[in-house]
Design a protein around this motif. Structure first.
Motif, short mmCIF file in Angstrom:
data_model
loop_
_atom_site.label_atom_id
_atom_site.label_comp_id
_atom_site.label_asym_id
_atom_site.label_seq_id
_atom_site.Cartn_x
_atom_site.Cartn_y
_atom_site.Cartn_z
N THR B 6 -1.00 1.94 -3.84
CA THR B 6 -1.12 3.51 -3.82
C THR B 6 0.17 3.54 -2.50
O THR B 6 0.15 5.31 -3.32
N THR B 7 0.45 3.18 -2.16
CA THR B 7 1.96 3.00 -0.93
C THR B 7 3.14 3.73 -2.76
O THR B 7 4.15 5.07 -2.55
N ALA B 8 3.53 3.19 -3.15
CA ALA B 8 4.77 3.67 -4.61
C ALA B 8 4.53 4.71 -5.37
O ALA B 8 4.62 5.84 -5.49
N ILE B 9 2.79 5.47 -5.50
CA ILE B 9 2.54 6.42 -6.10
C ILE B 9 2.09 7.82 -5.38
O ILE B 9 2.66 8.61 -5.52
N THR B 10 1.97 7.05 -3.97
CA THR B 10 1.59 8.24 -3.16
C THR B 10 3.75 8.57 -2.41
O THR B 10 3.81 10.24 -3.10
N TRP B 11 4.32 8.12 -2.86
CA TRP B 11 5.96 8.65 -3.03
C TRP B 11 6.53 8.40 -3.74
O TRP B 11 7.05 9.40 -4.53
N VAL B 13 5.43 9.77 -7.16
CA VAL B 13 5.05 10.82 -7.37
C VAL B 13 5.81 11.67 -7.46
O VAL B 13 6.12 13.06 -7.59
N PRO B 14 5.34 12.19 -5.72
CA PRO B 14 6.37 13.18 -5.52
C PRO B 14 7.78 13.17 -6.34
O PRO B 14 9.03 13.96 -5.81
N LEU B 15 8.74 12.06 -5.70
CA LEU B 15 10.07 12.15 -5.62
C LEU B 15 10.29 11.85 -6.97
O LEU B 15 11.19 12.72 -7.29
N VAL B 16 8.87 12.05 -8.31
CA VAL B 16 9.28 11.71 -9.60
C VAL B 16 10.03 13.38 -10.21
O VAL B 16 10.78 14.25 -10.75
#
Lengths: 182, 198
Positions: B6-11, B13-16
């Protein structure tokens, strides 16, 4: 499709990168092949005479191995330098050999001025640099040619006959053809 | 186990998304600078064209003493073109300024065309050495404008295509990239149908 000047540059940059990588790869392979050859001969020699055989790594890291690598790289560098010096002369040598004279950009001769203008127009149209311009003053026939290995040392030689006989449109056609050929 | 995903996705996706937006923005800037540069190539040639005209008018005056109006039209058109050129050169990314410049240059071409048509009747003028040099300079300058225009129009086309594609159009709209105009040089007279009389 007319590619603009910047697309030319991008393509040229990409190609330069590819060529540099391939060249370094080529140098590496050449050095390795030379080593393999010498190592093979060396080992065959040792087997024949009877003595301690070196492993490939042992050979590569021995004093003789380093010297051989250095020698190969020096030969490649020397050859590259020679080729580079030859290519640099390229176009100008051909022009001089044809008895052509460099055009003076401040010339008062209207025919030469017109020719300079036409070539500059073609350069803008094609997005390439203006080549060095030469005139064969002793040539009454209509003739022109381009020489040189690279765009930035291109040479366009035209005969006196062409300068005098051709009208502006014909001169433009001649320059366009030579720009494309180059 | 779940939490790092979840951390990877929350950070992530916006980063990408941010990286993508930055890349699009930078590419828009690159395209815009290319057509601005292409415009300055035209600008150089236009300036030369404008500089040649006062000389031309002066040389022609001595021969065309009865054609004052034609010469005055040329000078007026030239002055308007200079003003339009200065405005457009200050901000070539503004499409309407480039449109005005196209119009002004078209008017100048028309005025010059009428001057050349009139001077057909004066062979002394055509034979004059200074006049011939000026005509050659003018012709080469106008050819260079034409070729520089092609490069500029290509650059504008690349910019427009990129700017109007999806999803780049959102980024462009957000960050205020304006429409660019193609440089169309045409003689307004040429548009009129020629009168044929038998």
């Amino acid at each position: 499709m007319v590619t603009d000047f910047f697309e030319h540059q991008d393509v040229a940059r990409r190609k330069t990168w590819q060529l540099v990588c391939l060249f370094l790869l080529g140098v590496l392979l050449t050095v390795l092949l030379v080593h393999l050859l010498v190592y093979g001969l060396h080992t065959a020699f040792l087997v024949f005479l009877g003595g301690d055989r070196l492993s490939l790594i042992g050979w590569l890291t021995s004093d003789l191995g380093w010297q051989l690598s250095l020698a190969t790289v020096v030969v490649i560098a020397g050859g590259s330098l020679l080729a580079y010096l030859q290519l640099r002369q390229g176009g100008q040598v051909v022009a001089k050999w044809a008895g052509a004279v460099l055009i003076d950009y401040d010339t008062a001769d209207p025919a030469q001025k017109r020719f300079i203008n036409v070539v500059e127009e073609m350069s803008i149209a094609s997005g390439t640099p203006v080549p060095s311009l030469y005139v064969m003053h002793n040539e009454p026939a209509i003739n022109a040619f381009v020489a040189g290995y690279q765009a930035d040392q291109a040479v366009l030689v035209i005969s006196r006959g062409a300068l005098n006989e051709l009208d502006r449109n014909e001169l433009q056609g001649l320059s366009a053809m030579n720009t494309v050929i180059f | 186990m779940e939490s790092w995903l979840t951390t990877a996705i929350t950070w992530g996706v916006p980063l990408v998304i941010i990286i993508f937006l930055v890349m699009v923005y930078n590419r828009l800037v690159a395209f815009r600078n290319r057509f601005k540069n292409a415009f300055s190539q035209i600008d150089v040639q236009l300036q030369r064209r404008h500089d040649l005209i006062p000389n031309l008018v002066e040389t022609a005056k001595t021969y065309l003493s009865h054609e004052k109006e034609t010469l005055e039209n040329v000078t007026t058109a030239r002055n308007q073109a200079v003003a339009a050129q200065k405005a457009a050169a200050a901000n070539p990314a503004n499409g309407s300024l480039v449109d005005k410049l196209s119009q002004a240059e078209g008017m100048l071409t028309g005025a010059l065309g009428r001057l050349f048509a009139v001077s057909e009747a004066y062979p002394d003028l055509k034979a004059d050495g200074t006049m011939r040099d000026l005509m050659e300079s003018l012709e080469t300058t106008e050819n260079k404008v034409a070729f520089a225009r092609q490069a500029y129009n290509d650059a504008v086309m690349n910019y427009r295509t990129y700017k109007e594609s999806f999803p780049n159009n959102f980024v462009a709209g957000f960050t205020g990239f304006k429409d660019a105009s193609l440089f169309e040089l045409e003689d307004p007279e040429a548009r009129k149908a020629p009168k044929v009389s038998f």
